[in-house]
Design a protein around this motif. Structure first.
Motif, short mmCIF file in Angstrom:
data_model
loop_
_atom_site.label_atom_id
_atom_site.label_comp_id
_atom_site.label_asym_id
_atom_site.label_seq_id
_atom_site.Cartn_x
_atom_site.Cartn_y
_atom_site.Cartn_z
N MET A 203 3.73 0.90 -9.39
CA MET A 203 2.49 0.80 -10.16
C MET A 203 1.59 2.01 -9.97
SD MET A 203 1.55 -3.28 -9.83
CE MET A 203 -0.04 -3.05 -10.62
N GLY A 204 2.16 3.08 -9.42
CA GLY A 204 1.39 4.31 -9.31
C GLY A 204 0.34 4.33 -8.22
N GLY A 205 0.41 3.41 -7.26
CA GLY A 205 -0.56 3.38 -6.19
C GLY A 205 -0.59 2.05 -5.49
N LYS A 206 -1.64 1.84 -4.68
CA LYS A 206 -1.77 0.63 -3.90
C LYS A 206 -1.96 -0.59 -4.80
CE LYS A 206 -4.15 3.11 -0.16
NZ LYS A 206 -5.43 3.21 0.60
N TYR B 100 0.83 -1.20 0.00
CA TYR B 100 0.00 0.00 0.00
C TYR B 100 0.87 1.25 0.00
CZ TYR B 100 -4.62 -2.07 0.96
OH TYR B 100 -5.81 -2.74 0.88
N GLU B 101 1.89 1.24 0.81
CA GLU B 101 2.78 2.39 0.94
C GLU B 101 4.23 1.91 0.87
OE1 GLU B 101 4.39 5.90 1.15
OE2 GLU B 101 2.20 5.68 1.14
N PRO B 102 5.00 2.25 -0.14
CA PRO B 102 4.74 3.27 -1.15
C PRO B 102 3.95 2.79 -2.37
CG PRO B 102 6.92 2.39 -1.46
CD PRO B 102 6.36 1.69 -0.26
N GLY B 103 3.37 1.63 -2.32
CA GLY B 103 2.66 1.09 -3.47
C GLY B 103 3.56 0.17 -4.29
N ASP C 4 14.28 -7.65 -14.16
CA ASP C 4 13.59 -6.76 -15.08
C ASP C 4 12.45 -7.53 -15.75
OD1 ASP C 4 12.91 -4.62 -16.67
OD2 ASP C 4 14.47 -4.99 -18.16
N PRO C 5 11.34 -7.72 -15.04
CA PRO C 5 10.27 -8.55 -15.57
C PRO C 5 9.58 -7.92 -16.77
CG PRO C 5 9.54 -7.41 -13.59
CD PRO C 5 11.02 -7.15 -13.72
N ALA C 6 9.14 -8.76 -17.69
CA ALA C 6 8.28 -8.31 -18.77
C ALA C 6 6.88 -8.08 -18.19
CB ALA C 6 8.23 -9.35 -19.88
N ILE C 7 6.27 -6.95 -18.55
CA ILE C 7 5.00 -6.55 -17.93
C ILE C 7 3.90 -6.51 -18.98
CG2 ILE C 7 3.78 -4.72 -16.71
CD1 ILE C 7 6.45 -3.87 -15.50
N THR C 8 2.80 -7.21 -18.68
CA THR C 8 1.59 -7.13 -19.49
C THR C 8 0.53 -6.41 -18.68
OG1 THR C 8 2.09 -9.20 -20.63
CG2 THR C 8 -0.20 -8.44 -20.68
N ASP D 126 -5.81 1.94 -7.42
CA ASP D 126 -6.01 3.28 -7.99
C ASP D 126 -6.23 3.25 -9.49
OD1 ASP D 126 -5.31 5.05 -5.51
OD2 ASP D 126 -3.69 3.59 -5.64
N SER D 127 -5.54 2.36 -10.18
CA SER D 127 -5.57 2.37 -11.64
C SER D 127 -6.70 1.53 -12.23
CB SER D 127 -4.24 1.85 -12.19
OG SER D 127 -4.07 0.47 -11.86
N GLY D 128 -7.23 0.57 -11.48
CA GLY D 128 -8.21 -0.33 -12.05
C GLY D 128 -7.61 -1.26 -13.09
N GLU D 129 -6.31 -1.51 -12.99
CA GLU D 129 -5.61 -2.39 -13.93
C GLU D 129 -5.11 -3.63 -13.22
OE1 GLU D 129 -3.69 1.08 -16.84
OE2 GLU D 129 -2.40 0.01 -15.42
N VAL D 130 -4.83 -4.66 -14.02
CA VAL D 130 -4.14 -5.85 -13.54
C VAL D 130 -2.85 -5.98 -14.34
CG1 VAL D 130 -4.18 -8.39 -13.55
CG2 VAL D 130 -6.14 -7.12 -12.69
N TRP D 131 -1.75 -6.21 -13.64
CA TRP D 131 -0.46 -6.39 -14.29
C TRP D 131 0.01 -7.83 -14.12
CZ3 TRP D 131 3.46 -1.77 -13.55
CH2 TRP D 131 2.84 -0.57 -13.95
N VAL D 132 0.53 -8.40 -15.21
CA VAL D 132 1.19 -9.70 -15.18
C VAL D 132 2.69 -9.46 -15.26
CG1 VAL D 132 1.41 -11.97 -16.26
CG2 VAL D 132 -0.80 -10.78 -16.30
N LEU D 133 3.42 -9.88 -14.24
CA LEU D 133 4.87 -9.65 -14.14
C LEU D 133 5.58 -10.96 -14.44
CD1 LEU D 133 4.78 -7.72 -10.74
CD2 LEU D 133 4.48 -6.78 -13.04
N ASP D 134 6.29 -11.02 -15.56
CA ASP D 134 6.95 -12.25 -16.00
C ASP D 134 8.45 -12.15 -15.71
OD1 ASP D 134 8.05 -14.42 -17.31
OD2 ASP D 134 6.79 -14.23 -19.09
N HIS D 135 8.88 -12.91 -14.69
CA HIS D 135 10.29 -12.88 -14.26
C HIS D 135 11.10 -14.03 -14.85
CE1 HIS D 135 9.82 -9.84 -10.97
NE2 HIS D 135 8.57 -10.22 -11.06
#
Length: 412
Positions: free
Chosen positions: A169-172, A148-151, A205-209, A190-199
């Motif tokens: 990710m710009g927020g919580k 949550y903090e710093p997100g 340096d994960p690939a991000i979808t 905050d963003s209403g998005e889902v991120w897939v982090l591929d390590h």
């Protein structure tokens, strides 16, 4: 020399050798555990050198005292207590693949690696100001924490807890879960998005979808079978479902109208999505602000039924075979637990096991269920066939219960 005479001579020589041999030192008892880091309220503390498996062990969060209790399913007893884990008011944990270590995620941003055989903290760091859970990668090499903090999300080496990656990710962030192939999936409040982090290619340096338009204020999420990611929405009705097998994955809204024409009741405690469940071909979900469990077709996401229950459900937890669902409730009904038949969708049993039932955990094959009664300072153990109480374990304001079989399931 005859055979009998030869055997007699051999035995006599052996006895002479033994008589002449010096006395050997007697084995010394193992050193007692350090009382500063482990105590044994019930049963004996487990030394790290003991030759025993971990398959019947578990860990109970003691939220009020910043400690965890290591428990034994077979003996229905506690083994030891590990203290000094910080703020565990909303704590969760996951296990290493060998079931030796528990990674405890504290609300104060603490990440603790606990040796459950040695009953000690292997290493502890404070990686953020406010955290909300975490996950371990499918190969057991990375531990990720949702903050949550710093997100954002921070990723650490599972062995050393050294930092590996920091993903703002710009927020919580909420609902962090592992997925097959060295991936983590997480939602942004905050963003209403889902991120897939591929390590899998480069852990640092994960690939991000990025999956957009998931919905307003995701507050939690659940991974089912390493493929389906369900997201609960605080800012609007309905849920979102993401099929990670799709290329590219996108958010699909399900149950968009539940509760739409009904007045909401006060929400005293938000349901936890780890308590959502797949029973047969249906999802069983706790309704937010309603005294109901919702049923939805797992293929289409369409609502199929509702079950009236004793209060606002928090966890709707399926027995491992999926035949029954056990439900606990928010205040003022948090002294009750109800059992729902997965076929008829009817309540078949109502129990009042203790005050402040916060969590339920089935033994791996579902023969027993352990319930944490926070306000009674006990963990209560029930037979899932007869609904009879089998035993109890004293604990200090217990909340989450986690058995080591979770080490081998995705999304936990």
């Amino acid at each position: 020399m005859t055979a009998p005479a030869f055997r007699a001579a051999t035995l006599a020589a052996a006895l002479l050798v033994l008589a002449a041999a010096p006395a050997t030192a007697q084995p010394q008892p193992a050193a007692a555990p350090d009382p500063a880091t482990a105590t044994a309220p019930q049963g004996a503390a487990v030394a790290a050198t003991d030759a025993r498996g971990t398959g019947d062990l578990g860990v109970v969060i003691e939220r009020a005292t910043g400690s965890v209790l290591v428990v034994d399913q077979s003996d229905r007893a506690s083994l030891c207590r590990v203290e000094g884990l910080g703020d565990l008011s909303h704590a969760s944990l996951t296990f290493s693949p060998d079931e030796r270590f528990a990674y405890v995620f504290g609300r104060d941003g603490g990440l603790s690696k606990v040796d459950i055989l040695g009953c000690a903290i292997d290493k502890r760091i404070v990686q953020a100001g406010n955290a909300i859970g975490g996950a371990i990668s499918d190969d057991g090499k990375l531990v990720a924490v949702s903050n949550y903090e710093p997100g954002g999300v921070k990723v650490f080496d599972a062995d050393t807890l050294d930092p590996v990656a920091d993903i703002p990710m710009g927020g919580k962030t909420v609902g962090l879960a592992d997925a097959p192939g060295g991936r983590f999936v997480v939602a942004g409040w905050d963003s209403g998005e889902v991120w897939v982090l591929d390590h899998s290619t480069d852990p640092k340096d994960p690939a991000i979808t990025k999956i957009e338009n998931v919905g307003a204020n995701p507050y939690d999420a659940l991974m089912i079978g390493g493929r389906t990611y369900l997201v609960g929405l605080f800012g609007e009705k309905g849920l979102s479902r993401i099929d990670l097998w799709a290329d590219p994955p996108s958010a699909e809204r399900i149950l968009p109208d539940y509760g739409k024409n009904e007045p909401d009741l006060p929400v005293y405690k938000m349901p936890h999505l780890q308590g959502w469940t797949l029973a047969g071909d249906s999802y069983a979900l706790p309704a937010v602000g309603l005294h109901q469990v919702l049923w939805a077709d797992a293929r289409t996401g369409a609502e199929t039924a509702r079950t009236e229950v004793a209060g606002q459900p928090v966890f709707v937890t399926a027995r491992p075979d999926g035949r029954e669902l056990w439900v606990n409730f928010a205040p003022p009904d948090n002294g009750k637990v109800q059992v729902i038949d997965a076929v008829t969708h009817e309540v078949k049993q109502t129990l009042e096991p203790g005050k402040g039932v916060l969590h339920m955990e089935f033994t791996p094959r579902g023969r027993e269920v352990w319930l944490s009664a926070r306000d009674d300072n006990k963990v209560l153990i029930y037979d899932t066939r007869t609904y009879e109480k089998l035993g109890e374990v004293e604990a200090q304001a217990p909340s989450g219960i986690f058995f080591t079989d979770r080490a081998h399931r995705s999304g936990l």
